[in-house]
Design a protein around this motif. Structure first.
Motif, PDB file in Angstrom:
ATOM      1  N   ARG A   7      10.016 -26.663   2.518  1.00 22.25           N
ATOM      2  CA  ARG A   7      10.747 -25.549   3.129  1.00 22.25           C
ATOM      3  C   ARG A   7       9.778 -24.690   3.925  1.00 22.25           C
ATOM      4  NH1 ARG A   7       8.826 -21.326   0.467  1.00 22.25           N
ATOM      5  NH2 ARG A   7       8.361 -21.456  -1.757  1.00 22.25           N
ATOM      6  N   GLU A   8      10.327 -23.782   4.715  1.00 18.92           N
ATOM      7  CA  GLU A   8       9.494 -22.848   5.455  1.00 18.92           C
ATOM      8  C   GLU A   8       8.794 -21.902   4.481  1.00 18.92           C
ATOM      9  OE1 GLU A   8       9.744 -20.075   9.452  1.00 18.92           O
ATOM     10  OE2 GLU A   8      11.603 -20.643   8.445  1.00 18.92           O
ATOM     11  N   TYR A   9       7.538 -21.604   4.770  1.00 16.97           N
ATOM     12  CA  TYR A   9       6.792 -20.711   3.892  1.00 16.97           C
ATOM     13  C   TYR A   9       7.316 -19.284   4.021  1.00 16.97           C
ATOM     14  CZ  TYR A   9       3.981 -17.852   7.103  1.00 16.97           C
ATOM     15  OH  TYR A   9       3.570 -16.921   8.022  1.00 16.97           O
ATOM     16  N   THR A  10       7.047 -18.492   3.022  1.00 11.83           N
ATOM     17  CA  THR A  10       7.313 -17.054   3.062  1.00 11.83           C
ATOM     18  C   THR A  10       6.024 -16.330   2.686  1.00 11.83           C
ATOM     19  OG1 THR A  10       7.937 -16.791   0.733  1.00 11.83           O
ATOM     20  CG2 THR A  10       9.691 -17.469   2.271  1.00 11.83           C
ATOM     21  N   SER A  50       3.547 -22.258  15.065  1.00 14.85           N
ATOM     22  CA  SER A  50       4.946 -22.455  15.455  1.00 14.85           C
ATOM     23  C   SER A  50       5.835 -22.587  14.229  1.00 14.85           C
ATOM     24  CB  SER A  50       5.092 -23.709  16.321  1.00 14.85           C
ATOM     25  OG  SER A  50       4.330 -23.596  17.493  1.00 14.85           O
ATOM     26  N   TYR A  51       5.278 -23.187  13.184  1.00 11.87           N
ATOM     27  CA  TYR A  51       6.026 -23.367  11.937  1.00 11.87           C
ATOM     28  C   TYR A  51       5.023 -23.696  10.837  1.00 11.87           C
ATOM     29  CZ  TYR A  51       9.708 -24.857   8.715  1.00 11.87           C
ATOM     30  OH  TYR A  51      10.569 -24.957   7.642  1.00 11.87           O
ATOM     31  N   CYS A  52       5.286 -23.218   9.639  1.00  7.94           N
ATOM     32  CA  CYS A  52       4.514 -23.595   8.454  1.00  7.94           C
ATOM     33  C   CYS A  52       5.497 -24.005   7.376  1.00  7.94           C
ATOM     34  CB  CYS A  52       3.680 -22.429   7.919  1.00  7.94           C
ATOM     35  SG  CYS A  52       2.381 -21.897   9.017  1.00  7.94           S
ATOM     36  N   GLY A  53       5.251 -25.159   6.791  1.00  9.71           N
ATOM     37  CA  GLY A  53       6.076 -25.632   5.696  1.00  9.71           C
ATOM     38  C   GLY A  53       5.262 -25.741   4.426  1.00  9.71           C
ATOM     39  N   ASP A 102       8.837 -33.808   7.236  1.00  9.62           N
ATOM     40  CA  ASP A 102       9.449 -32.515   7.533  1.00  9.62           C
ATOM     41  C   ASP A 102       8.851 -31.928   8.809  1.00  9.62           C
ATOM     42  OD1 ASP A 102      11.256 -30.273   6.363  1.00  9.62           O
ATOM     43  OD2 ASP A 102       9.415 -29.247   6.980  1.00  9.62           O
ATOM     44  N   CYS A 103       7.557 -32.060   8.967  1.00  9.61           N
ATOM     45  CA  CYS A 103       6.876 -31.560  10.156  1.00  9.61           C
ATOM     46  C   CYS A 103       7.450 -32.196  11.415  1.00  9.61           C
ATOM     47  CB  CYS A 103       5.376 -31.843  10.035  1.00  9.61           C
ATOM     48  SG  CYS A 103       4.398 -31.333  11.444  1.00  9.61           S
ATOM     49  N   GLN A 106      10.816 -30.613  12.087  1.00  6.71           N
ATOM     50  CA  GLN A 106      10.681 -29.250  12.597  1.00  6.71           C
ATOM     51  C   GLN A 106      10.162 -29.254  14.029  1.00  6.71           C
ATOM     52  OE1 GLN A 106      11.968 -26.680  11.184  1.00  6.71           O
ATOM     53  NE2 GLN A 106      12.499 -27.804   9.326  1.00  6.71           N
TER      54      GLN A 106
END
Length: 163
Positions: A7-10, A50-53, A102-103, A106
């Motif tokens: 999932r996307e990190y928080t 751009s995105y971190c999972g 997943d990458c 995304q």
């Protein structure tokens, strides 16, 4: 092993992400980075991607992570790059494969068309086998392109896949 979700990190994940990232840097055999992340530098580092999972088990424990970002700009801005880190305690459990898949999804969602790896160390056989099994195409080898932690140089392999 419980099930694993990517999932996307928080921001709540940062305290678990930092030691995993730093563990790979400390090993000195896969990431080009030499500077460790800390609680002050990590929020900006991960936020500017751009995105971190993150890969988390049923209890919420973070087992690994990835960063996704452009590989270049302008006319080559449709090509992205990524880095993956799996905790040493979680290696061999196919966490890396879940992160890569997943990458790719995304990257496609964001609008990238190609995922390119610029510096896969030739001795990183687990990663190379994974990429090739998934369908990445080898682009070539750069002799002596990576300085290992002990100071010797190893070849790096370049790969790409259309996402």
């Amino acid at each position: 092993m419980t099930s694993v979700t990517v999932r996307e990190y928080t921001a709540d994940d940062l305290d678990s992400m930092i030691p995993i990232w730093n563990e790979v840097i400390e090993e000195g055999i896969a990431f080009p980075q030499e500077d460790f992340l800390n609680r002050e530098t990590a929020p900006d580092f991960f936020a500017e991607q751009s995105y971190c999972g993150v890969a988390a088990d049923d209890s919420g424990r973070i087992l690994g992570l990835y960063i996704l970002h452009p590989n270049n700009v302008g006319r080559c801005g449709h090509i992205c790059n990524a880095s993956y880190a799996v905790s040493s305690a979680s290696r061999g459990l196919h966490i890396g494969e879940k992160l890569v898949l997943d990458c790719m999804a995304q990257a496609r969602r964001i609008g990238f068309q190609i995922l390119q790896f610029n510096a896969v160390v030739s001795s990183n056989t687990h990663a190379r086998h994974l990429y090739e099994r998934i369908g990445f195409h080898p682009l070539g080898t750069i002799s002596g392109g990576f300085r290992m932690k002990d100071g010797h140089y190893e070849d790096i392999c370049l790969y790409y896949i259309e996402v």
